[in-house]
Enzyme design. Structure first.
Site, PDB file in Angstrom:
ATOM      1  N   ILE A 271       0.833  -1.214   0.000  1.00  0.00           N
ATOM      2  CA  ILE A 271       0.000   0.000   0.000  1.00  0.00           C
ATOM      3  C   ILE A 271       0.865   1.261   0.000  1.00  0.00           C
ATOM      4  O   ILE A 271       0.406   2.328   0.358  1.00  0.00           O
ATOM      5  CB  ILE A 271      -0.952   0.009   1.213  1.00  0.00           C
ATOM      6  CG1 ILE A 271      -0.165  -0.060   2.533  1.00  0.00           C
ATOM      7  CG2 ILE A 271      -1.954  -1.140   1.142  1.00  0.00           C
ATOM      8  CD1 ILE A 271      -0.969   0.375   3.730  1.00  0.00           C
ATOM      9  N   HIS A 447      11.969   0.989 -39.060  1.00  0.00           N
ATOM     10  CA  HIS A 447      10.845   0.087 -39.300  1.00  0.00           C
ATOM     11  C   HIS A 447      11.359  -1.350 -39.389  1.00  0.00           C
ATOM     12  O   HIS A 447      12.407  -1.579 -39.988  1.00  0.00           O
ATOM     13  CB  HIS A 447      10.165   0.469 -40.624  1.00  0.00           C
ATOM     14  CG  HIS A 447       9.080  -0.487 -41.007  1.00  0.00           C
ATOM     15  ND1 HIS A 447       7.837  -0.451 -40.415  1.00  0.00           N
ATOM     16  CD2 HIS A 447       9.056  -1.518 -41.900  1.00  0.00           C
ATOM     17  CE1 HIS A 447       7.096  -1.413 -40.938  1.00  0.00           C
ATOM     18  NE2 HIS A 447       7.806  -2.076 -41.842  1.00  0.00           N
TER      19      HIS A 447
HETATM   20  P1  NAI Z   1       1.668   2.540  -4.691  1.00  0.00           P
HETATM   21  O1  NAI Z   1       1.553   3.862  -4.069  1.00  0.00           O
HETATM   22  O2  NAI Z   1       2.113   2.414  -6.094  1.00  0.00           O
HETATM   23  O3  NAI Z   1       0.268   1.787  -4.604  1.00  0.00           O
HETATM   24  C1  NAI Z   1      -0.369   1.560  -3.393  1.00  0.00           C
HETATM   25  C2  NAI Z   1      -1.836   1.293  -3.665  1.00  0.00           C
HETATM   26  O4  NAI Z   1      -2.430   0.836  -2.465  1.00  0.00           O
HETATM   27  C3  NAI Z   1      -2.609   2.530  -4.105  1.00  0.00           C
HETATM   28  O5  NAI Z   1      -3.338   2.206  -5.255  1.00  0.00           O
HETATM   29  C4  NAI Z   1      -3.503   2.830  -2.912  1.00  0.00           C
HETATM   30  O6  NAI Z   1      -4.730   3.420  -3.288  1.00  0.00           O
HETATM   31  C5  NAI Z   1      -3.707   1.444  -2.348  1.00  0.00           C
HETATM   32  N1  NAI Z   1      -4.059   1.392  -0.925  1.00  0.00           N
HETATM   33  C6  NAI Z   1      -3.564   2.163   0.073  1.00  0.00           C
HETATM   34  N2  NAI Z   1      -4.101   1.776   1.250  1.00  0.00           N
HETATM   35  C7  NAI Z   1      -4.937   0.747   0.987  1.00  0.00           C
HETATM   36  C8  NAI Z   1      -5.763  -0.088   1.772  1.00  0.00           C
HETATM   37  N3  NAI Z   1      -5.851   0.062   3.102  1.00  0.00           N
HETATM   38  N4  NAI Z   1      -6.497  -1.054   1.176  1.00  0.00           N
HETATM   39  C9  NAI Z   1      -6.428  -1.229  -0.178  1.00  0.00           C
HETATM   40  N5  NAI Z   1      -5.646  -0.459  -0.982  1.00  0.00           N
HETATM   41  C10 NAI Z   1      -4.914   0.500  -0.397  1.00  0.00           C
HETATM   42  O7  NAI Z   1       2.597   1.696  -3.697  1.00  0.00           O
HETATM   43  P2  NAI Z   1       3.374   0.331  -3.889  1.00  0.00           P
HETATM   44  O8  NAI Z   1       2.768  -0.484  -4.965  1.00  0.00           O
HETATM   45  O9  NAI Z   1       3.480  -0.241  -2.532  1.00  0.00           O
HETATM   46  O10 NAI Z   1       4.793   0.799  -4.363  1.00  0.00           O
HETATM   47  C11 NAI Z   1       5.539   1.743  -3.590  1.00  0.00           C
HETATM   48  C12 NAI Z   1       6.416   2.567  -4.470  1.00  0.00           C
HETATM   49  O11 NAI Z   1       7.537   1.823  -4.906  1.00  0.00           O
HETATM   50  C13 NAI Z   1       5.750   3.034  -5.753  1.00  0.00           C
HETATM   51  O12 NAI Z   1       4.978   4.177  -5.545  1.00  0.00           O
HETATM   52  C14 NAI Z   1       6.912   3.309  -6.619  1.00  0.00           C
HETATM   53  O13 NAI Z   1       7.368   4.607  -6.327  1.00  0.00           O
HETATM   54  C15 NAI Z   1       7.935   2.294  -6.169  1.00  0.00           C
HETATM   55  N6  NAI Z   1       7.968   1.184  -7.124  1.00  0.00           N
HETATM   56  C16 NAI Z   1       8.263   1.445  -8.435  1.00  0.00           C
HETATM   57  C17 NAI Z   1       8.272   0.444  -9.364  1.00  0.00           C
HETATM   58  C18 NAI Z   1       8.552   0.778 -10.773  1.00  0.00           C
HETATM   59  O14 NAI Z   1       9.011   1.879 -11.049  1.00  0.00           O
HETATM   60  N7  NAI Z   1       8.322  -0.123 -11.713  1.00  0.00           N
HETATM   61  C19 NAI Z   1       8.018  -0.943  -9.007  1.00  0.00           C
HETATM   62  C20 NAI Z   1       7.689  -1.111  -7.616  1.00  0.00           C
HETATM   63  C21 NAI Z   1       7.697  -0.074  -6.732  1.00  0.00           C
END
Ligand code: NAI
Ligand code: FAD
Length: 468
Positions: A271, A447
């Site tokens: 989250i 291409h």
């Molecule tokens: P996130 O901020 O991307 O997503 C968290 C999600 O959890 C949101 O959609 C939010 O609405 C939801 N949420 C929050 N509380 C909740 C609850 N109580 N019940 C249900 N849903 C809830 O955070 P995430 O996926 O943990 O990743 C953290 C960070 O790590 C990302 O924001 C990113 O910055 C970084 N990251 C980047 C990646 C990439 O660039 N490919 C890959 C993995 C992580």
């Protein structure tokens, strides 16, 4: 005798800290980097970007073989999963890359101070029993998993895990529930779905992938659903209880209402992440964090305390490795008396699912509000109209170019495509140089490549794509 032990001391050796250390040393500064982990590279190399991509890449091959997708191309295979070997190649990648940073530290004469660092005063940092002084200190302590109140993560047990535990599962779960439909949930949920788990994503908001363009969020939702991921949107998890190897989640509509129960043999809590600032002794230097626990900085990454700067996940902005790295370079350049620039308006973000999802600049919704002329033009090309994607049996997704209606300057680019993460670099470069959609449209693209879809989406801004 020198006034300080070091010109610059960096706390944290993630992509922010280790890059800052190497650049500072390259610029002739006597540099130390404090890191408490047994290996360098931070979250990114040890438990983040790299191991997750190792599992995504390997599971993609397995899925392509197991799902029959390769049969279409005349390749008949029945794969057997060797999960231990898959984990082995992940550990290998991490070992090699973290070892590579240690080599670079030695090569550039960066001193690695092993242990937890905390401030004694603005120019003195305690590591274990020793203290070290530096003219400038950079906080690059990164972030860690946001806990969900009432839900206890136990990565050892493997029933309720965070991203670190989800990378290490010794066996494919039958039913996995992912709490949070953000980047980690979708990437790691995809890994285990591909390897055979049935995956349900519980998301508090009414759509997955908050922060991304609305069109992209809707299309991604459809694609993942088609791949077999189930959703419970607008739903919150109010508790998780564990009995033996089974977890029972209690769910409730986000707006309130009747509770329901959901059983799983693995629950991933994803989250969000929070900045690491506890235990740093910030109180000893009078440095306060903002409401989100982040350290506020100015354009030169200076905090409110003289001689102390901060970069990466512990300061405001997207929590991304490449943003931390660029800030690492810039902060070292400022410290060395140069000008270090990070254009925070042009930081691409990529979700490494299949297809990949990528964006840079403003979403369409933001552009409508912020376009300098007050109006925008949008060009979109479905990947189905791109010859390479079609030939490769990759019909899903689109590219969308958003530009200012008057100046035609590109304000944002969004794509869903198998190689969207690679394609978005061109859009970022174009935006960095202030390109118009016409500039992209009149740039010759090789291409057959997926990148031609970006060119044609730019042509679509002018209303003249060829292959639509
Ligand atoms: P996130 O901020 O991307 O997503 C968290 C999600 O959890 C949101 O959609 C939010 O609405 C939801 N949420 C929050 N509380 C909740 C609850 N109580 N019940 C249900 N849903 C809830 O955070 P995430 O996926 O943990 O990743 C953290 C960070 O790590 C990302 O924001 C990113 O910055 C970084 N990251 C980047 C990646 C990439 O660039 N490919 C890959 C993995 C992580
Ligand atoms: P970190 O990488 O968190 O490094 C900080 C370091 O500081 C850590 O090693 C920590 O041990 C050390 N430290 C903290 N406090 C102290 C102290 N007091 N003393 C000594 N050392 C200390 N981003 C992307 O751009 N692309 C991705 O594909 C991607 N995938 C991810 C996948 C996962 C599963 C996760 C969890 C994250 C992912 N991220 C990704 C985010 C990325 O890992 C972070 O944005 C990035 O690592 C931040 O870099 P940083 O240098 O600010 O901090």
């Amino acid at each position: 005798m020198a006034e300080y032990d070091f010109d610059v001391l960096i706390i944290g050796a993630g992509p922010g800290g280790y890059v800052a250390a190497i650049r500072a040393a390259q610029l002739g500064l006597k540099t130390a980097c404090v890191e408490s982990r047994a290996t360098l590279g931070g979250t990114c190399l040890n438990v983040g970007c790299i191991p997750s991509k190792a599992m995504l890449h390997a599971s993609e091959y397995y899925d392509a073989a197991a799902s029959g997708a390769m049969t279409k191309m005349g390749v008949e295979v029945s794969p057997t999963l060797n999960l231990d070997a898959m984990h082995g190649q992940r550990r290998d990648a991490v070992e090699q890359l973290t070892g590579g940073i240690e080599y670079l530290f030695k090569k550039n004469k960066v001193t690695w101070l092993k242990g937890l660092g905390s401030f004694v005063d603005a120019h003195t940092v305690k590591v274990g029993d020793a203290t070290h002084t530096a003219k400038e200190v950079v906080i690059a302590t990164g972030s860690s998993v946001t806990p969900l109140p009432g839900v206890e993560v136990d990565n050892e047990k493997g029933v309720v895990v965070d991203s670190t535990g989800a990378l290490e599962l010794p066996k494919v779960p039958k039913n996995m529930v992912v709490i949070g439909g953000g980047v980690i949930g979708l990437e790691l949920g995809s890994v285990w779905r591909r390897l055979g788990a049935s995956v349900t994503v519980v998301e508090f908001l009414d759509q997955i992938l908050p922060g991304m363009d609305e069109d992209v969020r809707k299309e991604a939702n459809k694609i993942f659903k088609k791949q077999g991921i189930e959703y419970k949107l607008s739903t919150k998890v109010t508790g998780v209880s564990v009995r033996g190897k089974t977890a029972t989640l209690t769910l409730e509509p986000a707006a309130g209402g009747e509770e329901e129960a959901l059983k799983a043999d693995c629950v991933l809590v994803s989250i969000g992440r929070k900045p690491n600032t506890e235990g740093l002794g910030l109180e000893n230097i009078g440095l306060e964090t903002n409401k989100r626990g982040q350290i506020e900085v100015d354009g030169q990454f200076r905090t409110s305390v003289d001689g102390v700067r901060a970069i990466g996940d512990c300061v405001p902005g997207p929590m991304l490795a490449h943003k931390a790295e660029d800030e690492g370079i810039a902060v070292a350049e400022w410290i060395a008396g140069q000008t270090g620039i990070v254009n925070h308006d042009v930081i691409p973000s990529v979700v490494y699912t299949m297809p990949e999802i990528a964006g840079v600049g403003l979403t369409e919704e933001q552009a409508k509000e912020k376009a300098p002329s007050g109006a925008i033009k949008v060009g979109k090309l479905p990947m189905l109209a791109n010859s390479r994607a079609k030939t490769n049996h990759e019909p899903d997704g689109f590219v969308k170019v958003i530009s200012d209606a008057e100046s035609d300057r590109v304000l944002g680019v969004w794509c869903i495509a198998s190689v969207a993460g690679t394609m978005i670099a061109e859009a970022a470069l174009a935006m960095e140089f202030g390109a118009t959609s016409e500039d992209i449209a009149y740039t010759c693209h090789a291409h057959p490549t997926h990148s031609e879809a970006l060119k044609e989406a730019a042509m679509a801004v002018q209303g003249k794509p060829i292959h639509m």
